[in-house]
Write a protein that holds these residues in place. Structure first.
Motif, short mmCIF file in Angstrom:
data_model
loop_
_atom_site.label_atom_id
_atom_site.label_comp_id
_atom_site.label_asym_id
_atom_site.label_seq_id
_atom_site.Cartn_x
_atom_site.Cartn_y
_atom_site.Cartn_z
N ILE A 235 47.59 8.54 98.23
CA ILE A 235 47.12 9.78 97.69
C ILE A 235 48.45 10.74 97.19
N VAL A 236 48.37 11.23 95.76
CA VAL A 236 49.60 11.98 95.48
C VAL A 236 49.06 13.35 95.31
N LEU A 237 49.66 14.45 95.93
CA LEU A 237 49.39 15.97 95.69
C LEU A 237 50.29 16.72 95.24
N ASP A 238 50.00 17.74 94.43
CA ASP A 238 51.04 18.79 94.20
C ASP A 238 51.28 19.85 95.39
N THR A 239 52.31 20.41 95.63
CA THR A 239 52.50 21.46 96.61
C THR A 239 51.50 22.50 96.69
N ASP A 240 50.79 22.96 95.63
CA ASP A 240 50.12 24.11 95.61
C ASP A 240 48.48 23.81 95.76
N ILE A 241 48.39 22.65 96.65
CA ILE A 241 46.79 22.32 96.83
C ILE A 241 46.55 22.83 98.49
N THR A 242 45.15 23.21 98.30
CA THR A 242 44.62 23.24 99.83
C THR A 242 43.29 22.32 100.02
N PHE A 243 43.33 22.22 101.08
CA PHE A 243 42.19 20.90 101.30
C PHE A 243 41.26 21.72 102.40
N ALA A 244 39.91 21.76 101.92
CA ALA A 244 38.73 22.22 102.64
C ALA A 244 37.81 21.17 103.36
N THR A 245 38.55 19.82 103.39
CA THR A 245 37.49 18.65 104.07
C THR A 245 38.60 17.64 104.52
N ASP A 246 38.13 16.78 105.18
CA ASP A 246 39.08 15.49 105.85
C ASP A 246 39.51 14.78 104.43
N ILE A 247 40.72 14.59 104.41
CA ILE A 247 41.31 13.73 103.43
C ILE A 247 40.91 12.35 103.54
N ALA A 248 40.14 11.97 104.65
CA ALA A 248 39.65 10.57 104.66
C ALA A 248 38.72 10.06 103.70
N GLU A 249 37.95 11.41 103.24
CA GLU A 249 36.75 11.29 102.32
C GLU A 249 37.35 11.08 101.10
N LEU A 250 38.49 11.50 100.71
CA LEU A 250 39.30 11.15 99.41
C LEU A 250 39.74 9.80 99.53
N TRP A 251 40.35 9.47 100.25
CA TRP A 251 40.98 8.05 100.45
C TRP A 251 40.00 6.88 100.56
N GLY A 252 38.58 7.15 100.96
CA GLY A 252 37.49 6.38 100.90
C GLY A 252 36.96 5.89 99.55
N ILE A 253 37.25 6.75 98.35
CA ILE A 253 37.05 6.85 96.99
C ILE A 253 37.92 5.51 96.29
N PHE A 254 38.94 4.98 96.98
CA PHE A 254 39.72 3.95 96.45
C PHE A 254 38.67 2.74 96.43
N ARG A 255 37.87 2.56 97.65
CA ARG A 255 36.86 1.40 97.44
C ARG A 255 35.83 1.20 96.33
N LYS A 256 35.75 2.60 95.85
CA LYS A 256 34.54 2.65 94.55
C LYS A 256 35.31 2.32 93.38
N PHE A 257 36.87 2.02 93.34
CA PHE A 257 37.35 1.45 91.96
C PHE A 257 36.92 0.30 91.58
N THR A 258 36.78 -0.04 90.13
CA THR A 258 36.49 -1.29 89.84
C THR A 258 37.89 -2.10 89.93
#
Length: 638
Positions: free
Chosen positions: A121-144
């Protein structure tokens, strides 16, 4: 449970969390501050082990490596990659974006990151998370099978080309995509020849566009326009973009929808948005959040502790909790988070190798001294500030609002974050001392104002006293005033006149004469050349020494013996104490510190201090042998 993977070891079943990899490009002092807030927001919500990969310049590497080493967050690995080694990959691309060459670095990640790393996961420094980053990581499984990049659609009209007359953006698919949050399938990108593909895209478009306006984002979008099957579009709440004139409000209908907030306007927190106050408060929560609270272990997911953590835990277990000085001994083992160079710092070494850094430490209640010190001392300064996360932000606002402070770039401000019940004064001093960048240091306290011209006078004295080839500690005589408003003396003659009139006094003569009496003020009045003085018990002058001098002994916390012990060690190492005839400094009045109040009111505090003194004497004897015997004799005679 987040502990999904099962590993078999020696017949036992062990649960372990999925390791999530996060990459960031970070350069300079300001970005290093920003990335800490990003990391806090990720750590606050996470339930998985993390591996951060930072592409950094020299400045950010020094700041962040020190910070993470002292933070000691369980289940967090950190790797650094030298941005200088990647510059040649992108330096040929003309870029108008304010991020400069570092805004193009994300294009190089397949080359920069380890070849066996498959996803990140690549992030800019001006980012704020409001949830668990594991949810975002899980989206890799949805890639074709063909998708290699995950991005959120751009929420402004930039790539539609209708923002102003003759506005010609780089080619993009529809509204284009924002690269503040990217899922990179590195393994697949390498397989399709990503490095060659983005280069060919950039070369082709630059023939007509001449430069990028939005750095790597323009090249990513031009690439996707040519290869639309390679992109996986993320739901827009994974990158709520708070630049002016965006459609970000369409990404959420309630707070629970928010996942990631992106402050991608140059205006940052001053951006226009209907709900900006809510977003700002969320950001400020992490900005001022106590980072010590993020040192928690991950529940139910055993991880291998670092060697430092194991060593620390062993030392803590060996302490005797029934020892009346347990709290003092435990404080010595506390690992404080340290953020070096909290503000912009720029120092160019002098050619003559005589430069001197003023070294001091302070807390929030002494902040008002900084401007005056900067006016009295034009040379480099190294300051360690003992503060909470919230106080560090107050300090930042104070410094940015001060004309005096914001114009001084040769002052290194190093934050030592608060933890524990004592003020770890010598640890804080050591942080300031170790981060001085000159051959010599002037070891002082922040309550003192040096005489005007002291910086130049000390540099000349360094040469005259042959400090480069001899072991000397140059003593700057200390005086004090009880007046909050003082007409500061412009010369030694003027100071002597004020001394005779009772406007000034020799420092602590009425409270603690032993501390400075060996300076021999009577001799100093008429001295025209430096003179040597002998060490005496409890002597604690302010001195100029080589930067490689002994560090302060960190067993002494709070009030008492923190400077005395340092001068003793200088003497044990056979430094000559030389009093300078035309130098002086003046202590300005202030309210008593909390630690001196504890010393005065608590007999157990004083008893423990005496115990620590005895142990220090014994350690000194073991270290320096017969040279330290006089200290034991002197202690017995007191």
């Amino acid at each position: 449970s987040e502990c999904r993977e099962i590993i078999y070891r020696r017949g036992r079943v062990t649960r372990t969390s999925r390791l999530i990899h996060v990459a960031c490009v970070c350069a300079g002092h300001n970005a290093s501050r920003d990335v800490v807030t990003l990391v806090k927001s990720v750590l606050f919500h996470r339930r998985n082990p993390l591996h951060f990969h930072f592409i950094t310049d020299t400045v950010a590497n020094r700041i962040l490596s020190s910070l993470f080493q002292s933070w000691m967050v369980p289940s967090v690995q950190v790797s650094f990659y030298d941005a200088d080694e990647l510059k040649s990959e992108v330096s040929w691309i003309p870029n108008k974006h304010y991020s400069g060459i570092y805004g193009l670095m994300k294009l190089t990640l397949t080359k920069a990151l380890p070849s066996d790393l498959s996803k990140v996961i690549v992030l800019d420094t001006d980012i704020t998370f409001a949830t668990d980053i594991a949810e975002l990581w899980g989206i890799f499984r949805k890639f074709t099978d063909k998708q290699v990049i995950g991005l959120v659609e751009n929420q402004s009209d930039w790539y539609l080309g209708n923002l102003w007359k003759n506005h010609k953006p780089w080619p993009a698919l529809g509204r284009g995509f924002n690269t503040g949050v990217i899922l990179l399938y590195l393994e697949r990108l390498r397989r399709i020849g990503w490095e060659q593909m983005w280069r060919l895209t950039a070369e082709r478009e630059l023939m007509s566009m001449l430069s990028t306006s939005l750095a790597d984002q323009d090249i990513f979008n031009a690439f996707i326009k040519q290869n639309p099957v390679l992109v996986h579009q993320l739901p827009c709440f994974w990158n709520v973009q708070l630049s002016d004139h965006t459609r970000s409000e369409q990404c959420y209908t309630e707070v629970s929808d928010l996942k990631v907030i992106h402050w991608n306007s140059p205006k940052k927190l001053r951006v226009k948005n209907k709900h900006v106050e809510f977003f700002r408060n969320l950001y400020l929560t992490f900005l001022e959040y106590d980072g010590n609270l993020l040192r928690r272990e991950l529940f139910g997911c055993p991880t291998q502790a670092s060697p430092e953590s194991v060593k620390l835990q062993k030392a803590l277990e060996e302490l005797d909790e029934d020892d009346q000085c347990y709290d003092f001994r435990r404080e010595r083992l506390t690992v404080h988070r340290v953020h070096l160079y909290f503000l912009q710092y720029d120092y160019t070494p002098t050619e003559d190798n005589t430069d001197i850094t003023l070294v001091a430490q302070l807390s929030m209640d002494r902040l008002q001294m900084l401007e005056a010190i900067c006016k009295h001392w034009e040379g480099p300064i190294s300051l360690a500030l003992y503060m909470s996360d919230a106080e560090a932000q107050q300090f930042l606002r104070y410094a940015q609002a001060s004309e005096v402070l914001k114009n001084r770039k040769n002052v290194g401000y190093h934050i030592v974050y608060k933890e524990g019940q004592f003020y770890p004064v010598n640890l804080v001093r050591n942080v300031a001392l170790k981060n001085a960048n000159t051959p010599y240091v002037f070891l002082t306290d922040v309550d003192f104002l040096p005489m005007y011209g002291l910086y130049d006078y000390l540099r000349k004295s360094v040469v005259q006293m042959d400090m480069a080839h001899t072991k000397k500690a140059l003593v700057v005589p200390a005086f004090e005033t009880l007046r909050y408003r003082l007409s500061f003396p412009k010369s030694k003659a003027e100071l002597l006149s004020m001394l005779d009139m009772g406007t000034l006094y020799t420092f602590r003569y009425h409270v603690w004469p032993k501390g400075h009496a060996p300076t021999n003020y009577a001799k100093w009045r008429t001295a025209t050349t430096p003179y040597k003085v002998e060490w005496e018990p409890d002597f604690e002058p302010y001195v100029v020494v080589r930067r490689e001098c002994p560090e302060y002994d960190q067993r002494f916390v709070g009030f008492g013996w923190n400077k005395v012990s340092h001068i003793m060690e200088l003497d044990a190492q056979e430094y000559d104490l030389m009093v300078l005839p035309n130098a002086f400094m003046i202590h300005m009045p202030h309210a008593p510190s909390f630690d001196i109040s504890k010393f005065r009111s608590s007999s157990s505090y004083r008893n423990c201090l005496n115990t620590l003194k005895d142990e220090f004497h014994q350690d000194l004897s073991r270290k320096y042998g017969s040279a330290a015997l006089k200290y034991l004799t002197a202690q017995r005679n007191i």
